[in-house]
Design a protein around this motif. Sequence first.
Motif, short mmCIF file in Angstrom:
data_model
loop_
_atom_site.label_atom_id
_atom_site.label_comp_id
_atom_site.label_asym_id
_atom_site.label_seq_id
_atom_site.Cartn_x
_atom_site.Cartn_y
_atom_site.Cartn_z
N ASN A 98 7.17 -48.86 11.52
CA ASN A 98 5.87 -49.53 11.71
C ASN A 98 5.16 -49.76 10.38
OD1 ASN A 98 6.17 -49.85 14.40
ND2 ASN A 98 4.54 -48.46 15.04
N PHE A 107 8.52 -61.47 10.61
CA PHE A 107 7.29 -60.78 10.19
C PHE A 107 6.73 -61.31 8.88
CE2 PHE A 107 5.55 -57.29 12.69
CZ PHE A 107 6.30 -57.51 13.83
N PHE A 137 0.18 -50.49 14.99
CA PHE A 137 0.20 -50.60 13.52
C PHE A 137 -1.05 -49.96 12.90
CE2 PHE A 137 3.18 -54.57 13.24
CZ PHE A 137 4.24 -53.76 13.57
N ASP A 167 -0.80 -46.10 13.46
CA ASP A 167 0.37 -45.42 12.89
C ASP A 167 0.35 -45.46 11.37
OD1 ASP A 167 1.13 -44.90 15.46
OD2 ASP A 167 2.70 -46.40 15.57
N ARG A 199 -4.40 -68.29 13.09
CA ARG A 199 -2.97 -68.10 13.37
C ARG A 199 -2.14 -69.34 13.04
NH1 ARG A 199 -2.45 -62.68 13.39
NH2 ARG A 199 -4.05 -61.74 14.68
#
Length: 444
Positions: A208, A249, A261, A264, A410
Amino acid sequence: MKITVTGTGYVGLVTGVCLAEIGHDVICYDIDEPKVQMMKQGISPIYEPGLDELMRKNMEQGRLFFTADEEMAYGQADIIYIAVGTPEKEDGSADLTYVEEAALAISRYVRKRAIVVIKSTVPVGTNDRIQRMIHEHKAAEADITVVSNPEFLREGSAIYDMFHGDRIVIGANDPEAATVIADINKPFGIPIIHTDIRSAEMIKYAANAFLATKISFINEIANICEKVGANIDDVAYGIGQDHRIGPHFLKAGIGYGGSCFPKDTKALVQLAGNLQYQFDLLEAVIHVNNKQQLLLYTKAKELFGSLAGKKVAVLGLSFKPNTDDIREAASLVFIHRLLADQAQVTVYDPIAMEKAKAILGDQVVYASSAAEALCGQEIAFIATEWEEIKALPFSLYVEKMKDPVIFDGRNCYDIKEAERFPLTYISIGRRPIVQAPSMEGSRG
Ligand SMILES: NC(=O)C1=CN([C@@H]2O[C@H](COP(=O)(O)OP(=O)(O)OC[C@H]3O[C@@H](n4cnc5c(N)ncnc54)[C@H](O)[C@@H]3O)[C@@H](O)[C@H]2O)C=CC1
Ligand SMILES: O=C(O)[C@H]1O[C@H](OP(=O)(O)OP(=O)(O)OC[C@H]2O[C@@H](n3ccc(=O)[nH]c3=O)[C@H](O)[C@@H]2O)[C@H](O)[C@@H](O)[C@@H]1O
């Protein structure tokens, strides 16, 4: 083998349903009784493509059951998966309360040989600690081994990922238990990696953290692209063709959100810090992401000065498409800023509206379609690349809005296409298109 899955969230429910689908007898247990009642009626409490159908199919075929009764869940189980939440504590470390509660409940009811599989994402050393905890509290006749089996599914494609994942990681200090868990997973047909327990726990955090690093890296490159007049889409494609880098990614945007994400990465920084190791790189990744989540808001402030009284639509609320999950979504981060600036905010999301209502209450207006959300607005922010939002034509923005100014977090649309319309279109890492009549004065 009788399998119990504890915690029926995004990971637990999907795991339970998919284990049933490959032929196992599965009981899913949750402490949340209303949730269990819903699932008993074949209704999934979360939105995940394909989940409802697979859940009902396996219930009808008698392989999948739901219960809120601890004794029924644990009393007869051979294998118990723990998939409860491990949310972030205030200091950034992982809160293990739910995992510990599940472990204690298991200790109370198990009276025979059983394997406890920890699927929840837990800091390195937790499996060992849970093993010790169970040994202290279990019945004398119980023989319980703990195995680490971290989960790598993505929300929105969770069912697909269960059947097409890149690897299954099994961390165990007891080879016999590792073999049992590997056999259970064999029908998925996914490569299985065996490690010791601590390495398995570390693989999950490192994976991650690396993915988050890729995202912050490409976002920094995007921000520089804007300054030098390069196009991030071409740059990402160009570097992604190098097989040592890979094409995945590398999508620039308004940062990573979601339940994993953010928490973590912080938990790994904390874990390292507790051992007197400063994880400089990951701290920078987190810092970049915090800035990136506010990027649209920052750009709007630069363009308009004040946003007080501005009529604003936000399209997309979930942290990514195909999920109703809004935990740590970038949309919420900048909506709170817009509200603090006294903008008038209308929101629309194809699936996540109910979850958003629980957080935003009556501070925003809820539209029933994207077109309705855009009606009469001055600014549109795009926070999530739902297919439905990507399919909106620029003509709709022109028709519904007054001198449209679109901030696209985006990169949903083609900038060349935007040039054909009287609007301002500002995206990430690409040249801005400034054509709305009201913006003429703000051109470079
Ligand atoms: N959401 C995701 O995409 C992924 C999550 N993970 C990890 O998996 C774990 C679970 O995450 P989510 O499924 O997102 O959590 P979630 O918050 O969606 O679901 C957790 C569930 O556990 C239940 N629960 C809490 N305490 C319980 C107890 N003592 N006994 C029985 N049930 C209990 C809650 O009622 C809830 O239904 C976390 O550690 C997360 O980091 C790992 C990979 C992917
Ligand atoms: O531990 C977890 O919970 C999971 O976290 C992520 O899965 P998920 O958060 O569901 O979704 P992703 O597709 O990874 O997206 C996460 C965030 O990154 C953003 N992202 C992703 C990819 C990209 O190129 N650019 C980008 O900004 C998305 O918009 C989203 O906000 C991982 O991909 C899973 O392998 C992991 O199991």
